[in-house]
Design a protein around this motif. Structure first.
Motif, PDB file in Angstrom:
ATOM      1  N   PHE A 325       0.870  -1.179   0.000  1.00 24.12           N
ATOM      2  CA  PHE A 325       0.000   0.000   0.000  1.00 24.12           C
ATOM      3  C   PHE A 325       0.905   1.227   0.000  1.00 24.12           C
ATOM      4  N   GLN A 326       1.732   1.327  -1.043  1.00 19.86           N
ATOM      5  CA  GLN A 326       2.832   2.282  -1.069  1.00 19.86           C
ATOM      6  C   GLN A 326       2.699   3.337  -2.168  1.00 19.86           C
ATOM      7  N   LEU A 327       1.558   3.401  -2.821  1.00 20.48           N
ATOM      8  CA  LEU A 327       1.396   4.350  -3.923  1.00 20.48           C
ATOM      9  C   LEU A 327       0.750   5.647  -3.455  1.00 20.48           C
ATOM     10  N   MET A 328       1.190   6.733  -4.033  1.00 29.83           N
ATOM     11  CA  MET A 328       0.654   8.068  -3.768  1.00 29.83           C
ATOM     12  C   MET A 328       0.346   8.742  -5.105  1.00 29.83           C
ATOM     13  N   ASP A 329      -0.604   9.674  -5.085  1.00 25.54           N
ATOM     14  CA  ASP A 329      -0.857  10.452  -6.300  1.00 25.54           C
ATOM     15  C   ASP A 329       0.323  11.346  -6.634  1.00 25.54           C
ATOM     16  N   LEU A 330       0.887  11.967  -5.610  1.00 23.41           N
ATOM     17  CA  LEU A 330       1.969  12.926  -5.836  1.00 23.41           C
ATOM     18  C   LEU A 330       2.967  12.836  -4.694  1.00 23.41           C
ATOM     19  N   ILE A 331       4.234  12.736  -5.050  1.00 22.68           N
ATOM     20  CA  ILE A 331       5.315  12.840  -4.072  1.00 22.68           C
ATOM     21  C   ILE A 331       6.193  14.022  -4.469  1.00 22.68           C
ATOM     22  N   ILE A 332       6.389  14.921  -3.532  1.00 22.79           N
ATOM     23  CA  ILE A 332       7.272  16.069  -3.730  1.00 22.79           C
ATOM     24  C   ILE A 332       8.496  15.861  -2.856  1.00 22.79           C
ATOM     25  N   ASN A 333       9.648  15.785  -3.473  1.00 26.54           N
ATOM     26  CA  ASN A 333      10.887  15.519  -2.747  1.00 26.54           C
ATOM     27  C   ASN A 333      11.689  16.798  -2.515  1.00 26.54           C
ATOM     28  N   GLU A 334      12.251  16.919  -1.315  1.00 24.99           N
ATOM     29  CA  GLU A 334      13.207  17.986  -0.978  1.00 24.99           C
ATOM     30  C   GLU A 334      12.616  19.385  -1.089  1.00 24.99           C
ATOM     31  N   MET A 335      11.353  19.516  -0.738  1.00 26.94           N
ATOM     32  CA  MET A 335      10.718  20.836  -0.720  1.00 26.94           C
ATOM     33  C   MET A 335      11.185  21.602   0.506  1.00 26.94           C
ATOM     34  N   GLN A 336      11.505  22.859   0.341  1.00 30.42           N
ATOM     35  CA  GLN A 336      11.987  23.679   1.451  1.00 30.42           C
ATOM     36  C   GLN A 336      10.808  24.317   2.178  1.00 30.42           C
ATOM     37  N   VAL A 337      10.749  24.107   3.505  1.00 29.98           N
ATOM     38  CA  VAL A 337       9.729  24.749   4.324  1.00 29.98           C
ATOM     39  C   VAL A 337      10.415  25.538   5.432  1.00 29.98           C
ATOM     40  N   LYS A 338       9.805  26.639   5.815  1.00 28.20           N
ATOM     41  CA  LYS A 338      10.406  27.524   6.809  1.00 28.20           C
ATOM     42  C   LYS A 338       9.708  27.371   8.154  1.00 28.20           C
ATOM     43  N   VAL A 339      10.470  27.017   9.158  1.00 30.13           N
ATOM     44  CA  VAL A 339       9.957  26.868  10.514  1.00 30.13           C
ATOM     45  C   VAL A 339      10.933  27.579  11.459  1.00 30.13           C
ATOM     46  N   ASN A 340      10.396  28.498  12.280  1.00 27.89           N
ATOM     47  CA  ASN A 340      11.238  29.264  13.214  1.00 27.89           C
ATOM     48  C   ASN A 340      12.413  29.928  12.504  1.00 27.89           C
ATOM     49  N   GLU A 341      12.087  30.518  11.354  1.00 28.04           N
ATOM     50  CA  GLU A 341      13.060  31.278  10.566  1.00 28.04           C
ATOM     51  C   GLU A 341      14.190  30.425  10.002  1.00 28.04           C
ATOM     52  N   LYS A 342      14.001  29.096   9.994  1.00 28.47           N
ATOM     53  CA  LYS A 342      14.992  28.208   9.394  1.00 28.47           C
ATOM     54  C   LYS A 342      14.325  27.384   8.293  1.00 28.47           C
ATOM     55  N   TRP A 343      15.078  27.088   7.240  1.00 25.85           N
ATOM     56  CA  TRP A 343      14.561  26.297   6.124  1.00 25.85           C
ATOM     57  C   TRP A 343      14.965  24.832   6.299  1.00 25.85           C
ATOM     58  N   PHE A 344      13.991  23.935   6.054  1.00 22.97           N
ATOM     59  CA  PHE A 344      14.220  22.503   6.177  1.00 22.97           C
ATOM     60  C   PHE A 344      13.760  21.808   4.890  1.00 22.97           C
ATOM     61  N   PRO A 345      14.564  20.886   4.350  1.00 20.75           N
ATOM     62  CA  PRO A 345      14.127  20.116   3.174  1.00 20.75           C
ATOM     63  C   PRO A 345      13.333  18.890   3.618  1.00 20.75           C
ATOM     64  N   LEU A 346      12.159  18.699   3.044  1.00 22.49           N
ATOM     65  CA  LEU A 346      11.385  17.509   3.397  1.00 22.49           C
ATOM     66  C   LEU A 346      10.576  17.020   2.207  1.00 22.49           C
ATOM     67  N   ASP A 347      10.122  15.790   2.314  1.00 18.30           N
ATOM     68  CA  ASP A 347       9.292  15.170   1.280  1.00 18.30           C
ATOM     69  C   ASP A 347       7.832  15.203   1.713  1.00 18.30           C
ATOM     70  N   LEU A 348       6.950  15.328   0.730  1.00 21.29           N
ATOM     71  CA  LEU A 348       5.502  15.267   0.963  1.00 21.29           C
ATOM     72  C   LEU A 348       4.912  14.116   0.163  1.00 21.29           C
ATOM     73  N   ALA A 349       4.001  13.372   0.773  1.00 25.67           N
ATOM     74  CA  ALA A 349       3.240  12.334   0.072  1.00 25.67           C
ATOM     75  C   ALA A 349       1.766  12.728   0.098  1.00 25.67           C
TER      76      ALA A 349
END
Length: 490
Positions: A325-349
């Motif tokens: 059960f490992q399929l997703m419609d969209l995977i976004i890899n290494e998206m930069q998000v800002k938390v507490n004035e710092k940028w973090f790279p993360l993936d979204l499923a």
């Protein structure tokens, strides 16, 4: 005495030779091109998509009244008929039931194609048809859950999952199915379902277009003669499926479910085969999967009529890969998000699920998970390295209605940084095909990147907008591709 012995030996040799020749004919597989030609000739033209209602099937059932025995088995919670259709006069009884879950209609479509085929004549398939008619006795129940089918939802009008009502039989539909099995006492049974499109062949990016199972009859998942026959039949079905959809067949989890019909019908002595229709790329209405169902069911009936399943083994069944059960419609890899004035790279499923309303069906996007998504596979994947999560705005100018906005206008608004537009008229929750959020009830929109959020945002590079994510759909603002949107008015 010597003459009598010689004659007996000769008769034995003739019988053995004929038996061997018969076995060779009986075990021969139906060529794929013959199965395909049968489907193309007999496909039921009145059914063109997955969403049809109980009333739509009634004239299609009645048109087969000359060749099939049609019986009203009882009524649903809301008083709709549950009908069986019987054909053939052979010794081996086979029962097939579909749409126990109202929104699982793929196999129902294929059954009506099969009904047309069984009534055909003088088309090159008469030998197969006569074999089936003389060797097996078929009972079909094409729609067990008509109330659920009319609402296109899984459960019945009591909000009960019929596949968890085999023992208590609270629902009249469950009583009907249990009585049909007990009265008919089939040797084989086909439990026909649909599964989510997100099932894959475990640890691969391939969709499990068809998943199969010989359900367990006890917690120990033991194999007796009844379950073993189902496994052998499935092994033969898989042989055909690997020619049609190589690498896209999964084996469903066989953990025993004491309330389920498939598990209990196996327990009650019917060799039960579960077919789950999943997804296939470019086939949202499951018309190709409908064709596959027709072919594998007809092939399986031929196996049963000839005992061809005996040439297959339980080892071949267990060699079928498990479902994942490992399929997703969209995977976004290494998206930069800002938390507490710092940028973090993360993936979204992200997944988009179907919902129903009076305007039709629409998709609801949801962020399933955030972080390291390397164990998942996307129908669509974006490498977002260097791209930053960016919120959008709502256009201050209100439009008359969604109908007054063109797709080109919506794209221009997106490029200007507007994720949403307001409309003066139109019903909330109405379905539209625009690549933008349409707001009727609020001037704000829901959106975010955290788990459980509705995925509505932009991706920007050095302040320039590159992509929009609308309700989980990915839109390339510089090079938009043609795609169908099924969004709703908020």
């Amino acid at each position: 005495m010597k003459i009598k012995f010689t004659l007996t030996l000769l008769l034995f040799l003739i019988f053995s030779l004929n038996h061997e020749l018969f076995a060779q004919v009986a075990y021969s597989k139906i060529p794929i091109d013959r199965l395909e030609s049968a489907y193309e000739k007999y496909k039921e033209s009145a059914i063109t998509d997955r969403r049809f209602k109980h009333a739509d099937l009634q004239p299609l059932i009645q048109k087969h009244s000359d060749e099939f025995k049609i019986e009203n088995l009882g009524e649903s919670v809301e008083g709709k008929s549950v009908t069986s259709m019987s054909w053939g006069n052979g010794q081996t009884k086979v029962m097939l039931w579909s749409q126990m879950h109202g929104n699982e209609s793929t196999a129902t479509m294929s059954l009506f194609d099969l009904f047309n085929f069984l009534e055909g004549k003088n088309d090159g398939h008469d030998e197969l048809r006569d074999l089936l008619k003389n060797q097996i006795n078929l009972k079909f129940i094409p729609m067990i859950n008509p109330d659920g089918a009319d609402a296109f939802k899984r459960r019945n009008a009591l909000d009960i999952d019929l596949n968890r009502d085999a023992i208590s039989q609270i629902s009249p539909e469950a009583v009907i199915l249990k009585k049909a099995r007990d009265d008919f006492e089939p040797e084989f049974g086909f439990n026909l379902h649909d599964q989510q499109i997100y099932y894959n062949v475990a640890n691969t990016p391939k969709q499990a277009t068809i998943s199969l199972l010989a359900p367990a009859y006890n917690y120990e998942t033991e194999i007796n003669e009844v379950r073993g026959r189902a496994m052998q039949t499935i092994a033969g079905m898989n042989e055909l499926l690997q020619e049609l959809i190589p690498g896209q067949v999964g084996k469903y989890d066989d953990a025993f479910e004491p309330r389920a019909f498939g598990d209990n019908i196996q327990k009650w002595g019917t060799s039960t085969i579960l077919i789950e229709s999943g997804g296939y790329l470019g086939d949202p209405e499951k018309q190709y999967i409908r064709k596959i169902n027709f072919m594998i069911i007809l092939n399986a009936l031929h196996q049963i009529a000839t005992k061809g399943y005996e040439q297959y083994t339980t080892e071949q069944y267990f060699a079928i890969p498990d479902n994942g059960f490992q399929l997703m419609d969209l995977i976004i890899n290494e998206m930069q998000v800002k938390v507490n004035e710092k940028w973090f790279p993360l993936d979204l499923a992200i997944r988009r699920r179907e919902s129903e309303n009076a305007s039709g069906y629409f998709m609801s996007g949801l962020v399933e998970d955030v972080g390291d998504m390397q164990v998942f596979f996307g129908f669509e994947t974006l490498d977002a390295t260097g791209l930053q999560y960016t919120e959008g705005k709502v256009c201050p100018t209100a439009f008359e209605s969604a109908d007054k906005i063109s797709g080109a206008e919506a794209m221009d608004l997106l490029r200007q940084g507007f994720l949403g537009v307001k409309v003066k008229n139109g019903e909330a929750r109405a379905v539209h095909g625009l690549p933008i959020l349409v707001l009727k009830t609020t001037e704000k929109y829901a959106g975010g990147w955290t788990t459980g959020s509705v995925p509505n945002f932009f991706l920007a590079k050095e302040g320039a907008l590159k992509y929009a994510v609308i309700n989980g759909y990915l839109i390339d603002l510089e090079n938009p591709k043609k795609q169908e949107f099924r969004n709703r008015v908020y």
